[in-house]
Design a protein around this motif. Sequence first.
Motif, PDB file in Angstrom:
ATOM      1  N   PRO A   1      15.029   9.219   0.168  1.00  0.00           N
ATOM      2  CA  PRO A   1      13.925   8.358  -0.239  1.00  0.00           C
ATOM      3  C   PRO A   1      12.736   9.100  -0.802  1.00  0.00           C
ATOM      4  O   PRO A   1      11.880   8.513  -1.447  1.00  0.00           O
ATOM      5  N   GLU A   2      12.655  10.407  -0.561  1.00  0.00           N
ATOM      6  CA  GLU A   2      11.562  11.187  -1.129  1.00  0.00           C
ATOM      7  C   GLU A   2      11.909  11.733  -2.495  1.00  0.00           C
ATOM      8  O   GLU A   2      11.144  12.462  -3.098  1.00  0.00           O
ATOM      9  N   SER A   3      13.100  11.368  -3.009  1.00  0.00           N
ATOM     10  CA  SER A   3      13.537  11.967  -4.269  1.00  0.00           C
ATOM     11  C   SER A   3      13.975  10.944  -5.301  1.00  0.00           C
ATOM     12  O   SER A   3      15.046  11.044  -5.868  1.00  0.00           O
ATOM     13  N   PRO A   4      13.157   9.946  -5.574  1.00  0.00           N
ATOM     14  CA  PRO A   4      13.534   9.024  -6.637  1.00  0.00           C
ATOM     15  C   PRO A   4      13.348   9.697  -7.985  1.00  0.00           C
ATOM     16  O   PRO A   4      12.557  10.616  -8.141  1.00  0.00           O
ATOM     17  N   LEU A   5      14.083   9.203  -8.981  1.00  0.00           N
ATOM     18  CA  LEU A   5      13.904   9.710 -10.344  1.00  0.00           C
ATOM     19  C   LEU A   5      12.653   9.080 -10.930  1.00  0.00           C
ATOM     20  O   LEU A   5      12.540   7.875 -10.958  1.00  0.00           O
TER      21      LEU A   5
ATOM     22  N   ARG B   1       0.823  -1.212   0.000  1.00  0.00           N
ATOM     23  CA  ARG B   1       0.000   0.000   0.000  1.00  0.00           C
ATOM     24  C   ARG B   1       0.855   1.259   0.000  1.00  0.00           C
ATOM     25  O   ARG B   1       0.441   2.298  -0.516  1.00  0.00           O
ATOM     26  N   THR B   2       2.040   1.166   0.569  1.00  0.00           N
ATOM     27  CA  THR B   2       2.896   2.345   0.697  1.00  0.00           C
ATOM     28  C   THR B   2       3.890   2.489  -0.453  1.00  0.00           C
ATOM     29  O   THR B   2       4.739   3.377  -0.425  1.00  0.00           O
ATOM     30  N   ALA B   3       3.794   1.637  -1.461  1.00  0.00           N
ATOM     31  CA  ALA B   3       4.678   1.777  -2.626  1.00  0.00           C
ATOM     32  C   ALA B   3       4.419   3.121  -3.317  1.00  0.00           C
ATOM     33  O   ALA B   3       3.319   3.680  -3.238  1.00  0.00           O
ATOM     34  N   ARG B   4       5.454   3.656  -3.968  1.00  0.00           N
ATOM     35  CA  ARG B   4       5.324   4.915  -4.713  1.00  0.00           C
ATOM     36  C   ARG B   4       5.803   4.668  -6.133  1.00  0.00           C
ATOM     37  O   ARG B   4       6.996   4.676  -6.423  1.00  0.00           O
ATOM     38  N   ILE B   5       4.853   4.398  -7.001  1.00  0.00           N
ATOM     39  CA  ILE B   5       5.160   4.116  -8.406  1.00  0.00           C
ATOM     40  C   ILE B   5       5.208   5.436  -9.164  1.00  0.00           C
ATOM     41  O   ILE B   5       4.239   6.209  -9.152  1.00  0.00           O
ATOM     42  N   ILE B   6       6.336   5.684  -9.810  1.00  0.00           N
ATOM     43  CA  ILE B   6       6.523   6.962 -10.511  1.00  0.00           C
ATOM     44  C   ILE B   6       7.167   6.710 -11.863  1.00  0.00           C
ATOM     45  O   ILE B   6       8.207   6.050 -11.948  1.00  0.00           O
ATOM     46  N   ASP B   7       6.573   7.224 -12.914  1.00  0.00           N
ATOM     47  CA  ASP B   7       7.260   7.265 -14.199  1.00  0.00           C
ATOM     48  C   ASP B   7       7.927   8.637 -14.302  1.00  0.00           C
ATOM     49  O   ASP B   7       7.261   9.652 -14.462  1.00  0.00           O
TER      50      ASP B   7
ATOM     51  N   THR C   1       2.625  14.175 -15.803  1.00  0.00           N
ATOM     52  CA  THR C   1       2.854  14.955 -14.577  1.00  0.00           C
ATOM     53  C   THR C   1       3.902  14.329 -13.654  1.00  0.00           C
ATOM     54  O   THR C   1       4.419  15.016 -12.770  1.00  0.00           O
ATOM     55  N   CYS C   2       4.193  13.042 -13.843  1.00  0.00           N
ATOM     56  CA  CYS C   2       5.108  12.310 -12.948  1.00  0.00           C
ATOM     57  C   CYS C   2       4.590  12.255 -11.514  1.00  0.00           C
ATOM     58  O   CYS C   2       5.376  12.097 -10.565  1.00  0.00           O
ATOM     59  N   GLU C   3       3.302  12.389 -11.310  1.00  0.00           N
ATOM     60  CA  GLU C   3       2.730  12.251  -9.978  1.00  0.00           C
ATOM     61  C   GLU C   3       2.914  10.810  -9.483  1.00  0.00           C
ATOM     62  O   GLU C   3       2.741   9.857 -10.244  1.00  0.00           O
ATOM     63  N   PRO C   4       3.276  10.623  -8.216  1.00  0.00           N
ATOM     64  CA  PRO C   4       3.422   9.260  -7.697  1.00  0.00           C
ATOM     65  C   PRO C   4       2.066   8.575  -7.542  1.00  0.00           C
ATOM     66  O   PRO C   4       1.052   9.215  -7.259  1.00  0.00           O
TER      67      PRO C   4
END
Length: 269
Positions: free
Chosen positions: A265-269, A133-139, A171-174
């Motif tokens: 950890p709050e700054s993945p590409l 649930r806490t995963a952050r998927i970001i393109d 938008t690259c929104e997580p």
Amino acid sequence: MTDTYDGYERLKFDWPAERVLRVTMENPGRMNAADSVMHGELVKVWRDIDEDPRVNAVIIRGAGDAFSGGGDLELVKEMTQDFNTLNRVWKEARDLVYNVINCSKPVVSAMEGPAVGAGLVAGLLADVSIASRTARIIDGHTRLGVAAGDHAAIVWPLLCGLAKSKYYLMTCEPVSGEEAERIGLVSLVTEPEDLHDKALEVATKLAKGAPGAVRFTKYALNNWLRMAGPTFDTSLALEFMGFNGPDVQEGLASLKEKRKPNFDPESPL
């Protein structure tokens, strides 16, 4: 006697159940970011797995509390400066997508924390994708300053529709694991503490199934992805054209400023 997987550096392997191979992406202190070594290994490993008669199912995960923190910025910088590097990574990016799609063995992904970049390719192209649930998927393509190429243009619209794909890819929104399941981007969502047990449960079930039936079902369903080949090739070309443009220089500068020492950890590409 050497094992098939002995030569890998960034990918670690174990056998958590009979005929189940678990692949762990590991880049210590970098949240498993895909540097040059890992990028190449993520291409090669699916061919090795496909040819390994011991394997009936595969799990792909990240070491520690992250799946994959995105692309290595030093590699990205090198791509903007050296044509041979750019050309090599372009070929690897293409082969990575097709090798996951064409691997005959069913793949289960277990995503937690940041899931970005080359690791996300395997995460979302997996036959059964599971996220905490806490995963952050970001393109992160447009954040870097390049078009959303590689897997994104073919798999996101099929999974969650064009409207959601346009929003998240531009938008690259997580996307949280919970939201990813709601919109159909992943197969299942779990509590963080249950993620790896669930991935193993699903992989074990697949490994015990009729191998031919499972593999040919995968092959047939993945024809939807193969049919999108022209779209994929175009999107990949548009992405890599961007590495010679001004947007990527601004994107690199912004990301370097945002990333803290030891990989925030709050700054993945």
